[in-house]
Scaffold this motif. Structure first.
Motif, PDB file in Angstrom:
ATOM      1  N   ARG A  88      10.437  -9.760  -0.341  1.00 32.98           N
ATOM      2  CA  ARG A  88       9.523  -9.875  -1.486  1.00 32.98           C
ATOM      3  C   ARG A  88       9.382  -8.542  -2.216  1.00 32.98           C
ATOM      4  O   ARG A  88       9.317  -8.507  -3.453  1.00 32.98           O
ATOM      5  CB  ARG A  88       8.157 -10.381  -1.018  1.00 32.98           C
ATOM      6  CG  ARG A  88       8.139 -11.856  -0.655  1.00 32.98           C
ATOM      7  CD  ARG A  88       6.733 -12.363  -0.428  1.00 32.98           C
ATOM      8  NE  ARG A  88       6.132 -11.817   0.786  1.00 32.98           N
ATOM      9  CZ  ARG A  88       6.199 -12.378   1.991  1.00 32.98           C
ATOM     10  NH1 ARG A  88       6.851 -13.526   2.154  1.00 32.98           N
ATOM     11  NH2 ARG A  88       5.606 -11.820   3.030  1.00 32.98           N
ATOM     12  N   LEU A  89       9.333  -7.471  -1.475  1.00 32.24           N
ATOM     13  CA  LEU A  89       9.195  -6.142  -2.073  1.00 32.24           C
ATOM     14  C   LEU A  89      10.495  -5.662  -2.717  1.00 32.24           C
ATOM     15  O   LEU A  89      10.480  -4.723  -3.525  1.00 32.24           O
ATOM     16  CB  LEU A  89       8.756  -5.133  -1.011  1.00 32.24           C
ATOM     17  CG  LEU A  89       7.299  -5.214  -0.571  1.00 32.24           C
ATOM     18  CD1 LEU A  89       7.098  -4.497   0.771  1.00 32.24           C
ATOM     19  CD2 LEU A  89       6.371  -4.604  -1.626  1.00 32.24           C
ATOM     20  N   GLY A  90      11.612  -6.285  -2.354  1.00 30.06           N
ATOM     21  CA  GLY A  90      12.904  -5.848  -2.879  1.00 30.06           C
ATOM     22  C   GLY A  90      13.360  -4.539  -2.275  1.00 30.06           C
ATOM     23  O   GLY A  90      14.089  -3.776  -2.914  1.00 30.06           O
ATOM     24  N   LEU A  91      12.974  -4.293  -1.023  1.00 32.48           N
ATOM     25  CA  LEU A  91      13.276  -3.026  -0.356  1.00 32.48           C
ATOM     26  C   LEU A  91      14.026  -3.279   0.944  1.00 32.48           C
ATOM     27  O   LEU A  91      13.910  -4.357   1.546  1.00 32.48           O
ATOM     28  CB  LEU A  91      11.980  -2.263  -0.046  1.00 32.48           C
ATOM     29  CG  LEU A  91      11.078  -1.928  -1.239  1.00 32.48           C
ATOM     30  CD1 LEU A  91       9.779  -1.292  -0.739  1.00 32.48           C
ATOM     31  CD2 LEU A  91      11.789  -0.992  -2.215  1.00 32.48           C
ATOM     32  N   ASP A  92      14.768  -2.282   1.393  1.00 33.19           N
ATOM     33  CA  ASP A  92      15.425  -2.411   2.695  1.00 33.19           C
ATOM     34  C   ASP A  92      14.595  -1.809   3.816  1.00 33.19           C
ATOM     35  O   ASP A  92      14.917  -1.980   4.997  1.00 33.19           O
ATOM     36  CB  ASP A  92      16.822  -1.784   2.662  1.00 33.19           C
ATOM     37  CG  ASP A  92      16.808  -0.300   2.298  1.00 33.19           C
ATOM     38  OD1 ASP A  92      15.706   0.293   2.189  1.00 33.19           O
ATOM     39  OD2 ASP A  92      17.909   0.272   2.126  1.00 33.19           O
ATOM     40  N   ARG A  93      13.503  -1.126   3.456  1.00 34.22           N
ATOM     41  CA  ARG A  93      12.596  -0.559   4.451  1.00 34.22           C
ATOM     42  C   ARG A  93      11.279  -0.228   3.762  1.00 34.22           C
ATOM     43  O   ARG A  93      11.240  -0.048   2.538  1.00 34.22           O
ATOM     44  CB  ARG A  93      13.135   0.727   5.090  1.00 34.22           C
ATOM     45  CG  ARG A  93      13.679   1.737   4.102  1.00 34.22           C
ATOM     46  CD  ARG A  93      13.837   3.121   4.668  1.00 34.22           C
ATOM     47  NE  ARG A  93      12.684   3.954   4.438  1.00 34.22           N
ATOM     48  CZ  ARG A  93      12.400   4.566   3.285  1.00 34.22           C
ATOM     49  NH1 ARG A  93      13.190   4.415   2.227  1.00 34.22           N
ATOM     50  NH2 ARG A  93      11.331   5.308   3.165  1.00 34.22           N
ATOM     51  N   VAL A  94      10.211  -0.188   4.533  1.00 30.58           N
ATOM     52  CA  VAL A  94       8.949   0.369   4.040  1.00 30.58           C
ATOM     53  C   VAL A  94       8.699   1.672   4.782  1.00 30.58           C
ATOM     54  O   VAL A  94       9.254   1.932   5.851  1.00 30.58           O
ATOM     55  CB  VAL A  94       7.752  -0.592   4.234  1.00 30.58           C
ATOM     56  CG1 VAL A  94       7.839  -1.754   3.269  1.00 30.58           C
ATOM     57  CG2 VAL A  94       7.638  -1.064   5.670  1.00 30.58           C
ATOM     58  N   ASP A  95       7.850   2.485   4.189  1.00 27.79           N
ATOM     59  CA  ASP A  95       7.514   3.756   4.825  1.00 27.79           C
ATOM     60  C   ASP A  95       6.492   3.582   5.937  1.00 27.79           C
ATOM     61  O   ASP A  95       6.479   4.343   6.904  1.00 27.79           O
ATOM     62  CB  ASP A  95       6.966   4.721   3.762  1.00 27.79           C
ATOM     63  CG  ASP A  95       7.963   4.947   2.656  1.00 27.79           C
ATOM     64  OD1 ASP A  95       8.754   5.893   2.747  1.00 27.79           O
ATOM     65  OD2 ASP A  95       7.968   4.144   1.696  1.00 27.79           O
TER      66      ASP A  95
END
Length: 264
Positions: A88-95
């Motif tokens: 959903r965020l369009g990311l491969d990782r979150v911080d």
């Protein structure tokens, strides 16, 4: 892994309109925010992700945090829904990935190792907890292989959380304060208003500056011109006398207090 660098953040709880949410994230990042907080519970991760993608700011400069819903804290659900959040965020990782509330499907012995696993796999850089009691913080610290990077709780001048703040200092993790304006009630607070008038500032900026001076990372939810106004708290040095006045404010009630919260 570099240490987590958290500054004043943008809270997105209650930003339910997707277009407004995306626009607010873009405005905040382009104004100078470098910390954006969302959650599965907020149902706006996609809109937040669109804002991060649209802003003229390098993704690597932004701390993106989300939280696993308390219904999704069984190990397999943690693994599955964390990946859904990333999609959903369009990311491969979150911080930063939080346990949102230690309730419902939360079981320390089985939930927390799933967060370690996600960190080992590179899906999150850091692990956080939210709405834990001191005893539950200590328990989590014993079980997690990952260091606790942040603990997110309600914290503001009318609910200062001295024990939780002290614990954050002792255990060396960030204390992130949600509802830093007391759900808006502090904007009309008499004591805070007097401090604000003396300082020539708004009550909101004073409350946020107090948090920053007291080693709390505030994450106010705001829209429009207030997004920019709140950022001014980074440039304010309240006098020690004003800080002491705020420190002495009588504690009120929590603004977020579900019946099944750990402290109840």
């Amino acid at each position: 892994m570099p240490p987590l660098d958290l500054g004043l953040g943008l809270g997105t709880s209650g930003l339910d309109d997707p277009d407004e949410c995306t626009e607010t994230v873009v405005t905040a990042l382009e104004a100078g925010y470098r910390h954006v907080d969302t959650a599965q519970m907020y149902d706006n991760e996609a809109a937040v992700g669109e804002g991060i993608a649209a802003a003229d700011v390098d993704r690597e400069e932004v701390v993106v945090a989300t939280k696993i819903h308390p219904e999704n804290l069984a190990p397999e659900a943690v693994r599955e829904t964390a990946r859904e959040s990333l999609d959903r965020l369009g990311l491969d990782r979150v911080d930063l990935l939080y346990v949102h509330w230690p309730i419902r499907s939360y079981d320390a012995e089985t939930t927390l190792p799933a967060f370690d696993e996600l960190r080992e796999q590179g899906l999150t850089d850091h692990v956080g907890i939210s709405n834990f009691t001191p005893d539950l913080v200590h328990e989590a610290r014993e079980i997690l292989d990952s260091p606790i990077a942040a603990h997110q709780v309600e914290c503001h001048p009318r609910f200062q959380q001295p024990e939780i703040r002290k614990l954050a200092g002792e255990l060396d993790h960030h204390l992130v304060g949600y509802s830093p304006l007391g759900g808006g009630e502090l904007l009309d607070d008499e004591v805070l208003g007097e401090v604000a008038e003396r300082a020539g500032l708004s009550p909101a900026v004073v409350a946020l500056a107090w948090a920053l001076e007291r080693d709390v990372v505030p994450i106010p939810k705001s829209t429009g011109e207030h997004v920019i106004e709140n950022l001014g708290a980074l440039d304010i040095d309240l006098s020690e006398a004003d800080l002491e006045v705020i420190d002495a404010m009588v504690s009120g009630e929590r603004t977020i207090d579900p019946d099944d919260a750990a402290w109840n």
